[in-house]
Write an enzyme that holds these catalytic residues in place. Structure first.
Site, mmCIF file in Angstrom:
data_model
loop_
_atom_site.group_PDB
_atom_site.id
_atom_site.type_symbol
_atom_site.label_atom_id
_atom_site.label_comp_id
_atom_site.label_asym_id
_atom_site.label_seq_id
_atom_site.Cartn_x
_atom_site.Cartn_y
_atom_site.Cartn_z
ATOM 1 N N GLU A 127 60.557 37.308 -26.349
ATOM 2 C CA GLU A 127 60.132 36.010 -26.894
ATOM 3 C C GLU A 127 58.654 36.041 -27.246
ATOM 4 O O GLU A 127 57.881 36.775 -26.641
ATOM 5 C CB GLU A 127 60.339 34.922 -25.827
ATOM 6 C CG GLU A 127 61.617 34.117 -25.987
ATOM 7 C CD GLU A 127 61.559 33.104 -27.131
ATOM 8 O OE1 GLU A 127 60.701 33.227 -28.032
ATOM 9 O OE2 GLU A 127 62.382 32.175 -27.110
ATOM 10 N N ASP A 128 58.268 35.203 -28.183
ATOM 11 C CA ASP A 128 56.846 35.040 -28.483
ATOM 12 C C ASP A 128 56.147 34.230 -27.393
ATOM 13 O O ASP A 128 55.094 34.610 -26.910
ATOM 14 C CB ASP A 128 56.635 34.393 -29.868
ATOM 15 C CG ASP A 128 57.412 33.087 -30.049
ATOM 16 O OD1 ASP A 128 58.214 32.710 -29.169
ATOM 17 O OD2 ASP A 128 57.211 32.434 -31.095
ATOM 18 N N ASP A 185 57.239 28.082 -23.148
ATOM 19 C CA ASP A 185 56.438 26.871 -22.912
ATOM 20 C C ASP A 185 57.116 26.078 -21.785
ATOM 21 O O ASP A 185 56.912 26.362 -20.612
ATOM 22 C CB ASP A 185 56.356 26.122 -24.246
ATOM 23 C CG ASP A 185 55.488 24.886 -24.211
ATOM 24 O OD1 ASP A 185 54.850 24.627 -23.182
ATOM 25 O OD2 ASP A 185 55.443 24.159 -25.219
ATOM 26 N N ASP A 238 53.613 30.302 -35.173
ATOM 27 C CA ASP A 238 53.291 29.509 -36.349
ATOM 28 C C ASP A 238 52.893 28.078 -36.004
ATOM 29 O O ASP A 238 53.206 27.564 -34.935
ATOM 30 C CB ASP A 238 54.516 29.427 -37.274
ATOM 31 C CG ASP A 238 55.618 28.537 -36.683
ATOM 32 O OD1 ASP A 238 56.059 28.825 -35.556
ATOM 33 O OD2 ASP A 238 56.003 27.547 -37.338
ATOM 34 N N ARG A 286 51.789 33.035 -38.995
ATOM 35 C CA ARG A 286 52.511 34.131 -38.331
ATOM 36 C C ARG A 286 51.903 35.498 -38.623
ATOM 37 O O ARG A 286 52.049 36.428 -37.845
ATOM 38 C CB ARG A 286 53.980 34.157 -38.776
ATOM 39 C CG ARG A 286 54.784 32.937 -38.377
ATOM 40 C CD ARG A 286 56.266 33.206 -38.589
ATOM 41 N NE ARG A 286 57.091 32.015 -38.549
ATOM 42 C CZ ARG A 286 57.548 31.430 -37.443
ATOM 43 N NH1 ARG A 286 57.234 31.942 -36.262
ATOM 44 N NH2 ARG A 286 58.302 30.354 -37.505
HETATM 45 P P1 IMP Z 1 60.118 25.890 -24.851
HETATM 46 O O1 IMP Z 1 61.586 25.720 -25.114
HETATM 47 O O2 IMP Z 1 59.413 24.619 -24.501
HETATM 48 O O3 IMP Z 1 59.804 27.017 -23.868
HETATM 49 O O4 IMP Z 1 59.469 26.242 -26.243
HETATM 50 C C1 IMP Z 1 59.531 27.480 -26.783
HETATM 51 C C2 IMP Z 1 59.294 27.442 -28.279
HETATM 52 O O5 IMP Z 1 58.362 26.410 -28.676
HETATM 53 C C3 IMP Z 1 58.666 28.731 -28.717
HETATM 54 O O6 IMP Z 1 59.648 29.713 -28.991
HETATM 55 C C4 IMP Z 1 57.871 28.324 -29.937
HETATM 56 O O7 IMP Z 1 58.709 28.311 -31.056
HETATM 57 C C5 IMP Z 1 57.444 26.909 -29.630
HETATM 58 N N1 IMP Z 1 56.079 26.841 -29.056
HETATM 59 C C6 IMP Z 1 55.733 26.446 -27.807
HETATM 60 N N2 IMP Z 1 54.397 26.503 -27.636
HETATM 61 C C7 IMP Z 1 53.880 26.939 -28.816
HETATM 62 C C8 IMP Z 1 52.525 27.210 -29.252
HETATM 63 O O8 IMP Z 1 51.517 27.063 -28.543
HETATM 64 N N3 IMP Z 1 52.406 27.662 -30.536
HETATM 65 C C9 IMP Z 1 53.477 27.869 -31.356
HETATM 66 N N4 IMP Z 1 54.741 27.635 -30.979
HETATM 67 C C10 IMP Z 1 54.940 27.172 -29.719
HETATM 68 MG MG MG Z 2 60.263 31.182 -30.311
#
Ligand code: IMP
Ligand code: MG
Length: 180
Positions: free
Chosen positions: A104-105, A108, A164, A170
């Protein structure tokens, strides 16, 4: 290095330079190399779009025979449901008995990765671990263990190196943070 860039309506400045990212990718690759060296052909599963640059650099540092594939979490509004539902698409591999490393990138809140792990577990892999370039510990609200975290950051919004802001940024080799 301290110049700002503009993406859509916001200004961003460098938070993590490319050289620091490269060090972190090297460290996490070293851990994976030691943990997976004796396992039967691990499968790296990159989550599009954000992981493409990280996965590309990570793979160049992996020293065992492995396979690589990509999946995507597509968002859609579930009819009659409240929240946003994410659908796992593009999985063409037979995961039964495989050692899977999800790449994963950024993790969060953890909602996306938890959903993905639940979906993949239905295919009965031998193991699943998560490898993420960025991890936001203060935001993470799930219990799924995130074993490989290349870099931990605060709750700021970042772009670059695959990540992004409304599809822009990106391609940047450094990681930027939004300026207030
Ligand atoms: P989660 O489901 O809250 O863990 O969110 C994960 C997804 O939210 C990531 O795969 C990103 O697509 C997006 N995301 C969360 N934080 C960031 C950030 O700081 N910059 C860009 N994308 C983010
Ligand atoms: Mg992602």
């Amino acid at each position: 290095m301290d110049e700002t860039i503009k993406l859509h309506d916001r200004q961003f400045k460098v938070l993590i330079p490319a050289a620091r990212i490269d060090e972190a990718v090297t460290d996490v690759a070293r851990r994976i190399n030691s943990d997976y060296a004796a396992r039967e052909t691990p499968l790296f599963l990159g989550v599009l779009n954000g992981s493409f640059m990280f996965l590309s650099d990570l793979m160049k540092k992996i020293e065992f025979n492995c396979e690589l594939s990509f999946v995507k979490l597509a968002s859609y509004e579930g009819t009659g449901s409240t929240g946003e539902v994410k659908n796992l698409i593009g999985l063409n591999n037979d995961l039964a008995g495989r050692h899977v490393v999800i790449v994963e990138d950024i993790v969060d809140t953890g909602g996306s990765i938890e959903h993905m792990v639940r979906e993949l577990e239905r295919h009965r892999p031998a193991s699943i671990e998560i490898c993420t370039l960025f991890f936001k510990p203060a935001s993470y609200a799930r219990t799924i263990p995130v074993r490989y975290r290349a870099l931990e950051i605060g709750n700021e919004f970042i772009v670059g190196y695959g990540l992004d802001y409304n599809q822009l940024g990106r391609n940047l080799k450094d990681v930027y943070v939004v300026t207030e």
